[in-house]
Enzyme design. Structure first.
Site, PDB file in Angstrom:
ATOM      1  N   ASP A 161      75.727  40.971  25.403  1.00  0.00           N
ATOM      2  CA  ASP A 161      75.927  42.402  25.161  1.00  0.00           C
ATOM      3  C   ASP A 161      77.405  42.737  24.921  1.00  0.00           C
ATOM      4  O   ASP A 161      78.293  42.097  25.480  1.00  0.00           O
ATOM      5  CB  ASP A 161      75.388  43.186  26.366  1.00  0.00           C
ATOM      6  CG  ASP A 161      75.244  44.666  26.053  1.00  0.00           C
ATOM      7  OD1 ASP A 161      75.161  45.026  24.860  1.00  0.00           O
ATOM      8  OD2 ASP A 161      75.225  45.469  26.996  1.00  0.00           O
TER       9      ASP A 161
ATOM     10  N   HIS B  59      79.391  41.944  15.740  1.00  0.00           N
ATOM     11  CA  HIS B  59      78.313  40.943  15.650  1.00  0.00           C
ATOM     12  C   HIS B  59      78.856  39.638  15.053  1.00  0.00           C
ATOM     13  O   HIS B  59      78.501  38.548  15.495  1.00  0.00           O
ATOM     14  CB  HIS B  59      77.153  41.470  14.808  1.00  0.00           C
ATOM     15  CG  HIS B  59      76.450  42.627  15.452  1.00  0.00           C
ATOM     16  ND1 HIS B  59      76.019  42.595  16.761  1.00  0.00           N
ATOM     17  CD2 HIS B  59      76.109  43.861  14.992  1.00  0.00           C
ATOM     18  CE1 HIS B  59      75.441  43.750  17.076  1.00  0.00           C
ATOM     19  NE2 HIS B  59      75.493  44.539  16.011  1.00  0.00           N
TER      20      HIS B  59
ATOM     21  N   LEU C  11      69.948  19.317  23.780  1.00  0.00           N
ATOM     22  CA  LEU C  11      69.952  20.713  24.257  1.00  0.00           C
ATOM     23  C   LEU C  11      68.885  21.474  23.475  1.00  0.00           C
ATOM     24  O   LEU C  11      68.794  21.331  22.266  1.00  0.00           O
ATOM     25  CB  LEU C  11      71.328  21.356  23.987  1.00  0.00           C
ATOM     26  CG  LEU C  11      71.397  22.879  24.154  1.00  0.00           C
ATOM     27  CD1 LEU C  11      71.233  23.292  25.615  1.00  0.00           C
ATOM     28  CD2 LEU C  11      72.732  23.429  23.627  1.00  0.00           C
TER      29      LEU C  11
ATOM     30  N   TRP D 130      64.824  47.367  16.967  1.00  0.00           N
ATOM     31  CA  TRP D 130      64.385  47.927  15.674  1.00  0.00           C
ATOM     32  C   TRP D 130      64.762  49.400  15.553  1.00  0.00           C
ATOM     33  O   TRP D 130      64.735  49.963  14.455  1.00  0.00           O
ATOM     34  CB  TRP D 130      62.858  47.773  15.498  1.00  0.00           C
ATOM     35  CG  TRP D 130      62.406  46.364  15.354  1.00  0.00           C
ATOM     36  CD1 TRP D 130      61.733  45.636  16.296  1.00  0.00           C
ATOM     37  CD2 TRP D 130      62.568  45.502  14.220  1.00  0.00           C
ATOM     38  NE1 TRP D 130      61.475  44.364  15.811  1.00  0.00           N
ATOM     39  CE2 TRP D 130      61.972  44.262  14.545  1.00  0.00           C
ATOM     40  CE3 TRP D 130      63.165  45.647  12.964  1.00  0.00           C
ATOM     41  CZ2 TRP D 130      61.959  43.168  13.664  1.00  0.00           C
ATOM     42  CZ3 TRP D 130      63.149  44.575  12.082  1.00  0.00           C
ATOM     43  CH2 TRP D 130      62.547  43.354  12.444  1.00  0.00           C
TER      44      TRP D 130
ATOM     45  N   GLU E 193      63.104  46.319  21.010  1.00  0.00           N
ATOM     46  CA  GLU E 193      63.656  47.687  21.001  1.00  0.00           C
ATOM     47  C   GLU E 193      64.800  47.836  19.982  1.00  0.00           C
ATOM     48  O   GLU E 193      65.140  48.947  19.586  1.00  0.00           O
ATOM     49  CB  GLU E 193      64.175  48.077  22.394  1.00  0.00           C
ATOM     50  CG  GLU E 193      63.080  48.344  23.416  1.00  0.00           C
ATOM     51  CD  GLU E 193      62.386  47.090  23.915  1.00  0.00           C
ATOM     52  OE1 GLU E 193      63.034  46.029  23.971  1.00  0.00           O
ATOM     53  OE2 GLU E 193      61.180  47.156  24.236  1.00  0.00           O
TER      54      GLU E 193
HETATM   55  C1  FPP Z   1      74.133  43.168  21.768  1.00  0.00           C
HETATM   56  O1  FPP Z   1      75.343  43.874  21.596  1.00  0.00           O
HETATM   57  C2  FPP Z   1      74.008  42.149  20.755  1.00  0.00           C
HETATM   58  C3  FPP Z   1      72.996  42.085  19.847  1.00  0.00           C
HETATM   59  C4  FPP Z   1      71.889  43.062  19.791  1.00  0.00           C
HETATM   60  C5  FPP Z   1      72.977  41.043  18.827  1.00  0.00           C
HETATM   61  C6  FPP Z   1      73.395  39.673  19.270  1.00  0.00           C
HETATM   62  C7  FPP Z   1      73.872  38.939  18.082  1.00  0.00           C
HETATM   63  C8  FPP Z   1      74.892  38.046  18.064  1.00  0.00           C
HETATM   64  C9  FPP Z   1      75.599  37.583  19.282  1.00  0.00           C
HETATM   65  C10 FPP Z   1      75.386  37.492  16.792  1.00  0.00           C
HETATM   66  C11 FPP Z   1      74.338  36.913  15.967  1.00  0.00           C
HETATM   67  C12 FPP Z   1      73.662  35.788  16.606  1.00  0.00           C
HETATM   68  C13 FPP Z   1      73.014  34.868  15.920  1.00  0.00           C
HETATM   69  C14 FPP Z   1      72.345  33.770  16.649  1.00  0.00           C
HETATM   70  C15 FPP Z   1      72.960  34.906  14.449  1.00  0.00           C
HETATM   71  P1  FPP Z   1      75.289  45.408  21.214  1.00  0.00           P
HETATM   72  O2  FPP Z   1      75.345  45.521  19.754  1.00  0.00           O
HETATM   73  O3  FPP Z   1      74.129  46.049  21.897  1.00  0.00           O
HETATM   74  O4  FPP Z   1      76.642  45.902  21.859  1.00  0.00           O
HETATM   75  P2  FPP Z   1      76.961  47.326  22.438  1.00  0.00           P
HETATM   76  O5  FPP Z   1      76.278  47.421  23.775  1.00  0.00           O
HETATM   77  O6  FPP Z   1      78.451  47.286  22.568  1.00  0.00           O
HETATM   78  O7  FPP Z   1      76.477  48.339  21.450  1.00  0.00           O
END
Ligand code: FPP
Length: 224
Positions: A12, A29, A122, A61, A59
Site C-alpha cells: 500500500d 505504481h 520461490l 475496480w 474492490e
Molecule cells: C496500493 O497502493 C497498490 C496497488 C493497488 C497496486 C499494486 C501495484 C504495484 C505494486 C505495481 C504493479 C505490480 C505488478 C506486479 C505489476 P494505492 O494505490 O492504494 O496507494 P494509496 O493508498 O497511496 O492510494
C-alpha cells in the site's frame, strides 16, 4: 527462531507516493514495481519459499479507468519483459483471483503460469482481481455442489490458495492498519506487521528488520 516459509504483502501507498513525489498517482505504481523486484530478490536471499503479493483487489475496480488501465499495462510489460528472467531464477508464478481481464492479459497470465509451473525456488502468488469474501463464498458453493461436509480440509481445497501453506507473516506498508479483504481465512494465525513507509520507499533493510523481529516472536497458536 521461527521458520519463515510464506510472506504475504499488502503493497500500500503507491498512489500517495506518486502524488507526493511526481504529482501523479501512476508514477507511484511504476516506482512500486521496482520495489516488487527488489523484494523478490531479498525473499530469495532469505530462502523463503512463498511470497504472496496483493496487486489488485476485487474492490480496486472502483478506481478511475485510467489508473486501472495503467496498472494492467504495467503488469503486461512486466510479464513480457521479465518472465524469462523469473523462469531462469526458478521462480514459479501463480495467480490467485479470477482472471477476467483483457484476452491479451488473460493469455499472458496463463502462459506465464504454465512456463514456470515446475519451478521450486520461490513461488510468487500474485493476487489479481482477488477478494477474500468472494473466494470464501465460491468455496462454500463448491462444497454444497459436491455434497461434502463443511470442515477446514474441504474448505481449504476449494480456496484459490489450495496447496499453499498459510502465510507466517503479513506485512502491510503505507501506514494503514486494515486487511482490505485479503486472505481473511489464511491469515488466521499469521504475525502481522504494519509498516509506516509507503510501498515505493520500502527497502531491503526494512524488510530484513521485520523478518528478524518475526523470527524472534513466540508463536503460540492458541497454546501457552
Ligand atoms: C496500493 O497502493 C497498490 C496497488 C493497488 C497496486 C499494486 C501495484 C504495484 C505494486 C505495481 C504493479 C505490480 C505488478 C506486479 C505489476 P494505492 O494505490 O492504494 O496507494 P494509496 O493508498 O497511496 O492510494
Amino acid at each position: 527462531m521461527n521458520p519463515l516459509n510464506h510472506v504475504a504483502i499488502i503493497m500500500d501507498g503507491n498512489g500517495r507516493w506518486g502524488l507526493k513525489n511526481k504529482n501523479a498517482r501512476n508514477a507511484g505504481h511504476k516506482a512500486g514495481l521496482n520495489t516488487v523486484e527488489k523484494i523478490i530478490k531479498v525473499t530469495i536471499k532469505n530462502n523463503i519459499k512463498f511470497l504472496t503479493l496483493y496487486a489488485f483487489s476485487t474492490e480496486n475496480w472502483k478506481r478511475p479507468k485510467k489508473e486501472i488501465k495503467f496498472l494492467f499495462n504495467l503488469l503486461e510489460d512486466f510479464l513480457i519483459n521479465k518472465i524469462e528472467d523469473l523462469n531462469k531464477q526458478k521462480i514459479k508464478l501463480k495467480i490467485i483471483g479470477k482472471k477476467n481481464f483483457s484476452s491479451k492479459l488473460n493469455s499472458l497470465l496463463k502462459e506465464s503460469e504454465k512456463k514456470t509451473i515446475k519451478n521450486k525456488r520461490l513461488q510468487i502468488n500474485l493476487a489479481l482481481n482477488y477478494g477474500s469474501k468472494v473466494e470464501l463464498i465460491d468455496a462454500f458453493k463448491e462444497i454444497k455442489k459436491n455434497k461434502e461436509i463443511i470442515n477446514e480440509k474441504n474448505l481449504s481445497k476449494y480456496l484459490q490458495t489450495k496447496n499453499i501453506p498459510d502465510p507466517d507473516l503479513l506485512i502491510r506498508t503505507g501506514n494503514t492498519k486494515r486487511l482490505s479483504n485479503f486472505l481473511l481465512w489464511q491469515l488466521a494465525y499469521s504475525e502481522i506487521f504494519f509498516e509506516k513507509k509507503l510501498w515505493p520507499d520500502f527497502s531491503e533493510k526494512d524488510y530484513n528488520k521485520i523478518i528478524n523481529k518475526y523470527k524472534n516472536i513466540k508463536r503460540n497458536f492458541g497454546n501457552i
